[in-house]
Design a protein around this motif. Structure first.
Motif, PDB file in Angstrom:
ATOM      1  N   LEU A 171      -9.914 -13.208   9.882  1.00  0.00           N
ATOM      2  CA  LEU A 171      -8.467 -13.089   9.763  1.00  0.00           C
ATOM      3  C   LEU A 171      -7.756 -14.429   9.947  1.00  0.00           C
ATOM      4  O   LEU A 171      -6.526 -14.496   9.825  1.00  0.00           O
ATOM      5  CB  LEU A 171      -7.921 -12.085  10.785  1.00  0.00           C
ATOM      6  N   TYR A 215     -13.894  -4.567  13.764  1.00  0.00           N
ATOM      7  CA  TYR A 215     -14.420  -3.275  13.328  1.00  0.00           C
ATOM      8  C   TYR A 215     -13.308  -2.339  12.864  1.00  0.00           C
ATOM      9  O   TYR A 215     -13.517  -1.144  12.728  1.00  0.00           O
ATOM     10  CB  TYR A 215     -15.213  -2.618  14.471  1.00  0.00           C
ATOM     11  N   ARG A 216     -12.114  -2.908  12.601  1.00  0.00           N
ATOM     12  CA  ARG A 216     -10.978  -2.081  12.166  1.00  0.00           C
ATOM     13  C   ARG A 216     -10.509  -2.532  10.786  1.00  0.00           C
ATOM     14  O   ARG A 216      -9.823  -3.556  10.653  1.00  0.00           O
ATOM     15  CB  ARG A 216      -9.825  -2.190  13.166  1.00  0.00           C
ATOM     16  N   PRO A 217     -10.850  -1.794   9.739  1.00  0.00           N
ATOM     17  CA  PRO A 217     -10.403  -2.175   8.395  1.00  0.00           C
ATOM     18  C   PRO A 217      -8.895  -2.324   8.282  1.00  0.00           C
ATOM     19  O   PRO A 217      -8.406  -3.144   7.488  1.00  0.00           O
ATOM     20  CB  PRO A 217     -10.919  -1.034   7.521  1.00  0.00           C
ATOM     21  N   GLU A 218      -8.134  -1.567   9.078  1.00  0.00           N
ATOM     22  CA  GLU A 218      -6.681  -1.652   8.985  1.00  0.00           C
ATOM     23  C   GLU A 218      -6.152  -3.018   9.403  1.00  0.00           C
ATOM     24  O   GLU A 218      -5.083  -3.438   8.940  1.00  0.00           O
ATOM     25  CB  GLU A 218      -6.007  -0.548   9.811  1.00  0.00           C
ATOM     26  N   GLU A 219      -6.889  -3.725  10.274  1.00  0.00           N
ATOM     27  CA  GLU A 219      -6.471  -5.076  10.635  1.00  0.00           C
ATOM     28  C   GLU A 219      -6.639  -6.035   9.454  1.00  0.00           C
ATOM     29  O   GLU A 219      -5.800  -6.924   9.239  1.00  0.00           O
ATOM     30  CB  GLU A 219      -7.271  -5.569  11.846  1.00  0.00           C
ATOM     31  N   TYR A 220      -7.701  -5.849   8.692  1.00  0.00           N
ATOM     32  CA  TYR A 220      -7.900  -6.651   7.486  1.00  0.00           C
ATOM     33  C   TYR A 220      -6.815  -6.342   6.464  1.00  0.00           C
ATOM     34  O   TYR A 220      -6.275  -7.245   5.810  1.00  0.00           O
ATOM     35  CB  TYR A 220      -9.283  -6.382   6.901  1.00  0.00           C
ATOM     36  N   ALA A 221      -6.473  -5.077   6.327  1.00  0.00           N
ATOM     37  CA  ALA A 221      -5.434  -4.692   5.373  1.00  0.00           C
ATOM     38  C   ALA A 221      -4.086  -5.296   5.750  1.00  0.00           C
ATOM     39  O   ALA A 221      -3.306  -5.702   4.872  1.00  0.00           O
ATOM     40  CB  ALA A 221      -5.328  -3.173   5.306  1.00  0.00           C
ATOM     41  N   ASP A 233     -10.001  -9.127   2.445  1.00  0.00           N
ATOM     42  CA  ASP A 233     -10.968  -8.186   1.886  1.00  0.00           C
ATOM     43  C   ASP A 233     -12.021  -7.819   2.933  1.00  0.00           C
ATOM     44  O   ASP A 233     -12.831  -8.653   3.331  1.00  0.00           O
ATOM     45  CB  ASP A 233     -11.620  -8.812   0.649  1.00  0.00           C
ATOM     46  N   TRP A 234     -12.006  -6.559   3.357  1.00  0.00           N
ATOM     47  CA  TRP A 234     -12.976  -6.061   4.341  1.00  0.00           C
ATOM     48  C   TRP A 234     -14.410  -6.264   3.867  1.00  0.00           C
ATOM     49  O   TRP A 234     -15.297  -6.569   4.676  1.00  0.00           O
ATOM     50  CB  TRP A 234     -12.674  -4.593   4.606  1.00  0.00           C
ATOM     51  N   GLN A 235     -14.658  -6.115   2.576  1.00  0.00           N
ATOM     52  CA  GLN A 235     -16.014  -6.225   2.047  1.00  0.00           C
ATOM     53  C   GLN A 235     -16.550  -7.656   2.103  1.00  0.00           C
ATOM     54  O   GLN A 235     -17.759  -7.857   2.002  1.00  0.00           O
ATOM     55  CB  GLN A 235     -16.061  -5.708   0.606  1.00  0.00           C
ATOM     56  N   ARG A 248     -16.091  -9.729   4.704  1.00  0.00           N
ATOM     57  CA  ARG A 248     -15.940 -10.231   6.067  1.00  0.00           C
ATOM     58  C   ARG A 248     -17.126 -11.079   6.521  1.00  0.00           C
ATOM     59  O   ARG A 248     -16.936 -12.069   7.244  1.00  0.00           O
ATOM     60  CB  ARG A 248     -15.692  -9.079   7.040  1.00  0.00           C
TER      61      ARG A 248
END
Length: 323
Positions: free
Chosen positions: A83, A112-118, A123-125, A127
């Motif tokens: 991030l 471990y929280r996709p919403e933080e990436y969003a 892009d979570w994928q 990371r």
């Protein structure tokens, strides 16, 4: 003498700006007091977009702690690496390392929280690849020499205080994290007591021809609160412990391993489980723990109660452990 840690994540559900400002001020006062009484480390962490105001800016908080103290270390455990802009993070850590005279410890994880990436449109994928880039960039940037970054030459200044670079560990509970640490010759910080993962990391060190070491939580790493009357604290403030335990558990999928993960759904279950412990000073002395992790502002705990807990640690427990 065990390692002593005071943890702050500044959680306060339903906070107002005024109450949260008071909480931050109380945390800095506690850090100053802990420093004066020989506590080893302040630990803080990073989460974003949390309704309960979980601290999102650990390095800003670390800088404030360094301004209020002279000896205590600050461990950021963990920064969510992907991030962050790698060059800017290299600068921020270098400046904090200079300000503190080398008292900053950074554990880099991927979260471990996709919403933080969003939230940050990351892009979570990607990371894992982003984490690789971040760590490689930090190590190059801290040399003070020019290097290639995303196809162009860059140079980051100032150089940090610590040689060869500020203490940087790779955190996680996966083999990918262990491999990443070994490949880069960085220390590994498993997120729980995972001897099998430590063994895997050591095997990868041999494979890559690098050197490193492991800082692993003990088999028992409870979060502590000290009180003369534990029953009173559980009755009056148990909801604060439960709030944090339930929040943390709701964020973690089945594959995440954590030293402080709780399955409790009620205060009584939480007390029986032992992840969060309210102890008298005498009980704390006789626990035989390798590290004492105090969490004085847990889950929105009133600052005055948190300060009582910290004073019992510093004025009652630590002198007896030194004897």
């Amino acid at each position: 003498m065990p390692v002593t840690v005071v943890r702050f994540n500044l959680v306060e559900p339903d906070a107002t700006p005024a109450s949260l400002a008071a909480r931050y001020a109380a945390a800095l006062d506690m850090a100053r007091y802990a420093d004066e009484h020989g506590v080893t480390t302040v630990q803080t962490e990073e989460h974003h977009g949390a309704a309960n105001n979980w601290l999102p800016s650990p390095f800003t908080f670390a800088g404030a702690v360094f301004g209020a103290t002279r000896r205590i270390a600050v461990t950021v455990s963990a920064v969510i690496g992907p991030l962050h802009d790698p060059l800017r993070l290299a600068e921020d850590i270098a400046v904090l390392d200079l300000i503190s005279g080398g008292r900053l410890v950074t554990v880099a994880g991927i979260g471990y929280r996709p919403e933080e990436y969003a939230l940050f449109d990351v892009d979570w994928q990607r990371r894992g690849r982003l984490q690789d880039e971040l760590l490689e960039t930090l190590l190059k940037a801290w040399t003070g020499e020019e290097f290639a970054y995303r196809g162009r030459p860059v140079r980051v200044t100032p150089r940090p205080f610590t040689e060869p670079h500020p203490l940087l560990l790779v955190g996680g509970s996966s083999k990918a994290a262990a491999r990443r640490a070994a490949r880069l010759g960085l220390p590994f910080f498993p997120s729980a007591h995972l001897p099998e993962l430590e063994a895997y990391y050591k095997e990868r060190l041999i494979e890559y021809g690098t050197e490193g070491w492991t800082m692993m939580p003990a088999a028992e790493t409870p979060l502590l609160h000290l009180a003369e009357d534990p029953d009173r604290v559980w009755e009056r403030y148990g909801r604060h412990f439960l709030h944090e335990a339930r929040t943390y558990a709701s964020w973690q999928s089945g594959g995440i391993r954590s030293a402080v993960r709780s399955a409790a759904t009620t205060v009584d279950e939480l007390r029986a489980e032992g992840v969060y412990r309210v102890l008298t000073p005498e009980q704390c002395v006789t626990q035989g723990l390798d590290s004492l992790v105090l969490h004085p502002l847990c889950g929105g705990m009133p600052p005055e109660e948190g300060l009582r807990s910290l004073r019992l640690l510093c004025e009652d427990v630590l002198p007896r452990l030194k004897d």
